[in-house]
Design a protein around this motif. Structure first.
Motif, mmCIF file in Angstrom:
data_model
loop_
_atom_site.group_PDB
_atom_site.id
_atom_site.type_symbol
_atom_site.label_atom_id
_atom_site.label_comp_id
_atom_site.label_asym_id
_atom_site.label_seq_id
_atom_site.Cartn_x
_atom_site.Cartn_y
_atom_site.Cartn_z
ATOM 1 N N ALA A 79 55.722 30.335 52.549
ATOM 2 C CA ALA A 79 56.917 30.232 51.919
ATOM 3 C C ALA A 79 57.150 31.657 51.654
ATOM 4 N N GLN A 80 56.287 32.626 51.978
ATOM 5 C CA GLN A 80 56.665 33.809 51.816
ATOM 6 C C GLN A 80 57.524 34.298 52.715
ATOM 7 N N PRO A 81 58.391 35.941 52.267
ATOM 8 C CA PRO A 81 59.482 35.914 52.918
ATOM 9 C C PRO A 81 59.193 36.861 54.121
ATOM 10 N N THR A 82 57.671 37.319 54.116
ATOM 11 C CA THR A 82 57.801 38.797 54.891
ATOM 12 C C THR A 82 56.111 38.133 54.773
ATOM 13 N N LEU A 83 55.386 38.818 56.125
ATOM 14 C CA LEU A 83 54.046 38.826 56.400
ATOM 15 C C LEU A 83 53.211 39.284 55.197
ATOM 16 N N LEU A 84 53.657 41.012 55.117
ATOM 17 C CA LEU A 84 52.834 41.258 53.772
ATOM 18 C C LEU A 84 52.467 40.239 52.892
ATOM 19 N N ASP A 85 53.911 39.956 52.004
ATOM 20 C CA ASP A 85 53.794 38.734 50.763
ATOM 21 C C ASP A 85 52.865 38.200 51.296
ATOM 22 N N ALA A 86 52.676 37.329 52.042
ATOM 23 C CA ALA A 86 52.215 36.055 52.486
ATOM 24 C C ALA A 86 50.442 36.451 52.963
ATOM 25 N N LEU A 87 50.373 37.846 53.020
ATOM 26 C CA LEU A 87 48.765 37.912 53.018
ATOM 27 C C LEU A 87 48.199 38.570 51.898
ATOM 28 N N GLN A 88 48.932 38.888 51.082
ATOM 29 C CA GLN A 88 48.943 39.327 49.889
ATOM 30 C C GLN A 88 48.674 38.691 48.362
ATOM 31 N N PHE A 89 49.497 37.141 48.969
ATOM 32 C CA PHE A 89 49.833 36.135 48.440
ATOM 33 C C PHE A 89 48.009 35.493 48.960
ATOM 34 N N GLY A 90 47.649 35.225 50.143
ATOM 35 C CA GLY A 90 45.917 34.836 50.228
ATOM 36 C C GLY A 90 45.272 35.698 49.495
ATOM 37 N N LEU A 91 45.464 37.197 49.524
ATOM 38 C CA LEU A 91 43.918 38.117 49.513
ATOM 39 C C LEU A 91 44.146 38.168 47.642
ATOM 40 N N LYS A 92 44.928 36.953 47.360
ATOM 41 C CA LYS A 92 44.977 37.540 45.375
ATOM 42 C C LYS A 92 44.056 35.496 45.408
ATOM 43 N N TYR A 93 43.990 34.981 45.849
ATOM 44 C CA TYR A 93 43.444 33.439 45.995
ATOM 45 C C TYR A 93 42.544 33.437 47.152
ATOM 46 N N GLN A 94 41.360 34.650 47.703
ATOM 47 C CA GLN A 94 40.633 33.833 49.157
ATOM 48 C C GLN A 94 39.481 33.857 48.212
ATOM 49 N N LEU A 95 38.863 33.795 47.121
ATOM 50 C CA LEU A 95 38.348 32.552 46.649
ATOM 51 C C LEU A 95 38.109 31.317 46.557
ATOM 52 N N ILE A 96 38.970 30.636 46.848
ATOM 53 C CA ILE A 96 39.673 29.081 46.900
ATOM 54 C C ILE A 96 39.086 29.844 48.646
ATOM 55 N N ALA A 97 39.749 30.082 49.761
ATOM 56 C CA ALA A 97 39.186 30.179 50.736
ATOM 57 C C ALA A 97 37.750 29.707 51.164
ATOM 58 N N GLY A 98 36.688 30.305 50.621
ATOM 59 C CA GLY A 98 35.844 30.388 50.444
ATOM 60 C C GLY A 98 35.614 31.654 50.876
ATOM 61 N N SER A 99 35.570 32.815 50.485
ATOM 62 C CA SER A 99 36.099 34.020 51.302
ATOM 63 C C SER A 99 34.429 34.510 50.619
ATOM 64 N N MET A 100 33.906 35.074 51.543
ATOM 65 C CA MET A 100 32.293 35.586 51.439
ATOM 66 C C MET A 100 32.197 37.388 50.881
ATOM 67 N N VAL A 101 33.285 37.391 51.369
ATOM 68 C CA VAL A 101 33.632 39.703 51.289
ATOM 69 C C VAL A 101 34.708 39.295 50.504
ATOM 70 N N HIS A 102 34.981 40.961 50.289
ATOM 71 C CA HIS A 102 35.916 40.822 48.981
ATOM 72 C C HIS A 102 36.987 41.435 50.395
ATOM 73 N N LEU A 103 38.236 41.112 50.633
ATOM 74 C CA LEU A 103 39.738 41.939 52.080
ATOM 75 C C LEU A 103 39.844 42.580 50.627
ATOM 76 N N GLN A 104 40.977 43.681 51.080
ATOM 77 C CA GLN A 104 41.502 44.143 50.413
ATOM 78 C C GLN A 104 42.366 44.893 50.971
ATOM 79 N N PHE A 105 43.714 45.266 50.861
ATOM 80 C CA PHE A 105 44.523 45.557 52.055
ATOM 81 C C PHE A 105 44.776 47.711 51.088
ATOM 82 N N GLU A 106 44.802 48.163 51.959
ATOM 83 C CA GLU A 106 45.274 50.416 51.672
ATOM 84 C C GLU A 106 45.957 50.547 51.971
ATOM 85 N N MET A 107 47.757 50.820 50.939
ATOM 86 C CA MET A 107 48.473 50.788 51.826
ATOM 87 C C MET A 107 48.657 52.216 52.521
#
Length: 344
Positions: free
Chosen positions: A96-124
């Protein structure tokens, strides 16, 4: 002296906390069934109770067993099997995000819900940006394996969001020097460089601004609230791993007494926490210094300047340490990286 962090430090996320759900392992379990590995035995907790969660230590045992069956390239097949619909409210909020960047940032904010076993982070960056895989826990044996798995999972999610318009500029993988390069380039659909100092995917900013099909702010807000509730339910809301806290505070520049003071605890308590996580302060700062030294050696800084930035008394001490870490002198490593850059 380090910055005082005792008033702002979040609760710790431990290797023993049962926060990782079943869905990140569905692809791996499917492969296990197809290959007759007795897949259910990889993660027995999931067979005992529906909706159960496992700790990093429990997940690690299953991952090491699976890698024993299939080899290091299992990470790319596992990452390729994961899909957005498995992620429930997190996927709903991303779509439901407006852009791909918004969607990926939303996913990164809640990445532990996805069971992320590493920490993914954007560097702009100004032209392209990097999605970087940082270790969540101090696990040299699995960190490169997990980085590939998680980065490819993120790439697959982006493809589901944008379709064929999504493409990567390049993938850089830490270690992984003996992989089937053609297979990795096929799966990521872009050039892949190995032997890098950090695992990351590079995406042009133009691609990140691709519009999504059905933006809806109301759905985003509802999904975000549901994700917050899910994190709170499993006890992961606001938590950070001890490794990420120490790295963010530049632990390589401070001794254990200084770091303990900054965290509002005693050196003995900090050492006990680290032992509980299966590591030590010395081990962590050595690993951080190795990674940072390799990055600094690719700049125009002199070895004397690098030694100072890493907290060594002089360049000679830095050279001895680097040789111990890598079996190469700093000069030899610098030349090997220059040669690799020319060849790629």
């Amino acid at each position: 002296m380090p910055v005082k962090v005792s008033d702002t430090i979040a609760p710790l996320l431990s290797v023993q906390d049962a926060i990782f759900p079943a869905h990140p392992f569905t692809g791996l379990l499917a492969i296990a069934r197809e290959q007759n590995w007795h897949g259910p035995d990889l993660f027995p907790v999931f067979q005992q109770q529906n909706g159960s969660r496992i700790s990093y230590l429990q997940a690690r045992e299953g991952l090491l067993q699976a890698r024993h069956y299939a080899g290091d390239e299992l990470c790319i097949w596992s990452g390729a099997r994961k899909s957005l619909p498995q992620l429930g409210q997190m996927a709903r909020g991303m779509l439901a995000q407006p852009t791909l960047l918004d969607a990926l940032q939303f996913g990164l904010k809640y990445q532990l819900i996805a069971g992320s076993m590493v920490h993914l982070q954007f560097e702009m960056g100004s032209v392209y940006s990097a999605l970087i895989a940082h270790s969540l826990f101090d696990d040299v044996e699995l960190q490169d394996f997990l980085a590939v798995d998680h980065l490819l999972t993120a790439v697959n999610a982006a493809r589901e969001l944008c379709g064929p318009a999504f493409r990567l500029r390049q993938v850089e993988l830490r270690g992984m020097t003996t992989i089937n390069l053609a297979l990795y380039e096929h799966m990521f659909a872009c050039p892949v460089v190995t032997g890098a100092d950090v695992s990351r995917v590079l995406i042009t900013n133009e691609i990140l601004q691709l519009p999504l099909k059905s933006p809806d702010l109301t759905i985003v807000q509802v999904a975000g609230a549901a994700c917050e509730q899910e994190l709170a339910t499993v006890g992961a809301l606001g938590r950070q791993s001890l490794l990420r806290i120490l790295v963010d505070q530049h632990c390589e520049l401070h001794n254990v007494e200084q770091m303990a003071q900054a965290m509002g605890t005693s050196p003995r308590s900090l050492q006990r926490l680290l032992a509980r996580e299966g590591t030590s302060y010395f081990q962590i700062i050595e690993n951080v210094r190795i990674d940072r030294a390799k990055r600094l050696l690719q700049t125009d800084l002199s070895q004397e300047q690098i030694a100072e930035q890493l907290g060594y008394s002089d360049a000679r001490s830095f050279r001895r340490a680097f040789k111990r870490w890598t079996n190469l002198s700093p000069g030899e490593y610098h030349q090997s990286r220059k040669l690799s850059t020319v060849q790629t």
